[in-house]
Design a protein around this motif. Sequence first.
Motif, PDB file in Angstrom:
ATOM      1  N   LEU A  52     -78.160 -11.997  42.200  1.00 60.28           N
ATOM      2  CA  LEU A  52     -79.086 -11.544  41.173  1.00 60.28           C
ATOM      3  C   LEU A  52     -78.848 -12.286  39.863  1.00 60.28           C
ATOM      4  O   LEU A  52     -77.779 -12.179  39.259  1.00 60.28           O
ATOM      5  CB  LEU A  52     -78.907 -10.036  40.953  1.00 60.28           C
ATOM      6  CG  LEU A  52     -79.937  -9.346  40.082  1.00 60.28           C
ATOM      7  CD1 LEU A  52     -81.301  -9.347  40.760  1.00 60.28           C
ATOM      8  CD2 LEU A  52     -79.505  -7.918  39.800  1.00 60.28           C
ATOM      9  N   ASP A  53     -79.858 -13.047  39.438  1.00 56.17           N
ATOM     10  CA  ASP A  53     -79.841 -13.714  38.141  1.00 56.17           C
ATOM     11  C   ASP A  53     -80.338 -12.708  37.115  1.00 56.17           C
ATOM     12  O   ASP A  53     -81.463 -12.218  37.209  1.00 56.17           O
ATOM     13  CB  ASP A  53     -80.761 -14.940  38.187  1.00 56.17           C
ATOM     14  CG  ASP A  53     -80.708 -15.779  36.931  1.00 56.17           C
ATOM     15  OD1 ASP A  53     -80.767 -15.215  35.817  1.00 56.17           O
ATOM     16  OD2 ASP A  53     -80.623 -17.013  37.053  1.00 56.17           O
ATOM     17  N   THR A  54     -79.506 -12.401  36.135  1.00 57.22           N
ATOM     18  CA  THR A  54     -79.794 -11.315  35.193  1.00 57.22           C
ATOM     19  C   THR A  54     -80.270 -11.816  33.835  1.00 57.22           C
ATOM     20  O   THR A  54     -80.346 -11.044  32.885  1.00 57.22           O
ATOM     21  CB  THR A  54     -78.548 -10.439  35.012  1.00 57.22           C
ATOM     22  OG1 THR A  54     -77.520 -11.207  34.381  1.00 57.22           O
ATOM     23  CG2 THR A  54     -78.052  -9.907  36.347  1.00 57.22           C
ATOM     24  N   THR A  73     -81.302  -8.120  32.895  1.00 56.20           N
ATOM     25  CA  THR A  73     -80.499  -6.912  32.680  1.00 56.20           C
ATOM     26  C   THR A  73     -81.319  -5.794  32.043  1.00 56.20           C
ATOM     27  O   THR A  73     -81.212  -4.641  32.448  1.00 56.20           O
ATOM     28  CB  THR A  73     -79.270  -7.241  31.812  1.00 56.20           C
ATOM     29  OG1 THR A  73     -78.503  -8.242  32.482  1.00 56.20           O
ATOM     30  CG2 THR A  73     -78.399  -6.020  31.585  1.00 56.20           C
ATOM     31  N   ILE A  76     -83.229  -3.674  34.650  1.00 51.78           N
ATOM     32  CA  ILE A  76     -82.549  -3.119  35.825  1.00 51.78           C
ATOM     33  C   ILE A  76     -82.879  -1.646  36.038  1.00 51.78           C
ATOM     34  O   ILE A  76     -83.249  -1.241  37.143  1.00 51.78           O
ATOM     35  CB  ILE A  76     -81.033  -3.368  35.755  1.00 51.78           C
ATOM     36  CG1 ILE A  76     -80.759  -4.849  36.036  1.00 51.78           C
ATOM     37  CG2 ILE A  76     -80.278  -2.474  36.740  1.00 51.78           C
ATOM     38  CD1 ILE A  76     -79.305  -5.263  35.866  1.00 51.78           C
ATOM     39  N   THR A  92     -74.012 -10.357  40.763  1.00 51.55           N
ATOM     40  CA  THR A  92     -74.730 -10.706  39.542  1.00 51.55           C
ATOM     41  C   THR A  92     -74.210 -12.002  38.941  1.00 51.55           C
ATOM     42  O   THR A  92     -73.044 -12.342  39.095  1.00 51.55           O
ATOM     43  CB  THR A  92     -74.591  -9.598  38.483  1.00 51.55           C
ATOM     44  OG1 THR A  92     -73.217  -9.460  38.103  1.00 51.55           O
ATOM     45  CG2 THR A  92     -75.124  -8.268  38.984  1.00 51.55           C
ATOM     46  N   CYS A  94     -74.954 -14.601  35.194  1.00 53.37           N
ATOM     47  CA  CYS A  94     -75.636 -14.884  33.939  1.00 53.37           C
ATOM     48  C   CYS A  94     -75.350 -16.345  33.612  1.00 53.37           C
ATOM     49  O   CYS A  94     -75.168 -17.149  34.513  1.00 53.37           O
ATOM     50  CB  CYS A  94     -75.152 -13.907  32.869  1.00 53.37           C
ATOM     51  SG  CYS A  94     -76.282 -13.775  31.465  1.00 53.37           S
ATOM     52  N   ALA A 102     -73.660 -10.829  32.934  1.00 52.40           N
ATOM     53  CA  ALA A 102     -73.500 -10.427  34.340  1.00 52.40           C
ATOM     54  C   ALA A 102     -72.650  -9.173  34.454  1.00 52.40           C
ATOM     55  O   ALA A 102     -72.872  -8.348  35.337  1.00 52.40           O
ATOM     56  CB  ALA A 102     -72.880 -11.566  35.148  1.00 52.40           C
ATOM     57  N   ALA A 105     -74.903  -6.284  33.511  1.00 44.73           N
ATOM     58  CA  ALA A 105     -75.818  -6.025  34.627  1.00 44.73           C
ATOM     59  C   ALA A 105     -75.095  -5.327  35.768  1.00 44.73           C
ATOM     60  O   ALA A 105     -75.631  -4.378  36.359  1.00 44.73           O
ATOM     61  CB  ALA A 105     -76.432  -7.345  35.105  1.00 44.73           C
ATOM     62  N   ALA A 106     -73.885  -5.791  36.080  1.00 47.14           N
ATOM     63  CA  ALA A 106     -73.108  -5.156  37.154  1.00 47.14           C
ATOM     64  C   ALA A 106     -72.817  -3.701  36.813  1.00 47.14           C
ATOM     65  O   ALA A 106     -72.898  -2.823  37.685  1.00 47.14           O
ATOM     66  CB  ALA A 106     -71.813  -5.931  37.390  1.00 47.14           C
ATOM     67  N   VAL A 116     -71.513  -3.685  43.783  1.00 49.92           N
ATOM     68  CA  VAL A 116     -71.787  -4.873  42.985  1.00 49.92           C
ATOM     69  C   VAL A 116     -70.527  -5.673  42.690  1.00 49.92           C
ATOM     70  O   VAL A 116     -69.435  -5.112  42.571  1.00 49.92           O
ATOM     71  CB  VAL A 116     -72.517  -4.474  41.670  1.00 49.92           C
ATOM     72  CG1 VAL A 116     -71.660  -3.606  40.786  1.00 49.92           C
ATOM     73  CG2 VAL A 116     -73.034  -5.672  40.922  1.00 49.92           C
ATOM     74  N   GLU A 118     -69.454  -9.511  40.438  1.00 44.98           N
ATOM     75  CA  GLU A 118     -69.895 -10.488  39.456  1.00 44.98           C
ATOM     76  C   GLU A 118     -69.489 -11.882  39.931  1.00 44.98           C
ATOM     77  O   GLU A 118     -68.361 -12.074  40.396  1.00 44.98           O
ATOM     78  CB  GLU A 118     -69.232 -10.171  38.123  1.00 44.98           C
ATOM     79  CG  GLU A 118     -69.582 -11.097  36.997  1.00 44.98           C
ATOM     80  CD  GLU A 118     -68.871 -10.743  35.712  1.00 44.98           C
ATOM     81  OE1 GLU A 118     -69.072 -11.484  34.731  1.00 44.98           O
ATOM     82  OE2 GLU A 118     -68.106  -9.761  35.666  1.00 44.98           O
TER      83      GLU A 118
END
Length: 157
Positions: A52-54, A73, A76, A92, A94, A102, A105-106, A116, A118
Amino acid sequence: MTSTAAHPVLGTAPAPPAAAAAYFSASLAFHADVSDVAAAFAAGGDPGFVLLDTRSTASWDQGHVPGALHLPTALIAEQAARLLDPAVPVVTYCWGPGCNGATRAALALARLGYQVKEMLGGFEYWAREGFPYETWEGAAHTGPDPLTAPAGGDCGC
């Protein structure tokens, strides 16, 4: 003989082996590196996780990992349930090691119940290690940066 207090490396004693093993095992439960993610994608088939690109859409357009899903992010909480299967782990990423996007986001995903990890190094190290990426213009690739990746391939770690 010089005291260990004069040397920052041993100014604080190393942890006992059992504590070190627990710490490093936990670290691997939270992190993956770009080489391992690239190897999982290169093996073909389902890697068993979603990458996942955040970052923002402008950042995604500038360059992203092929096969990654884009979910900034900030979106989400609103969109994760629609885009992600809670049974599939998420990795994740970034920009790079100087960015904690990231990590944020995680955290957001973990709070929503997702498993999740990173990706250490983020998009920066993906590109610096010489893995292909995509931009708004199409596929792109640079050779590995000799300061971050071995010129001959496998680093052996």
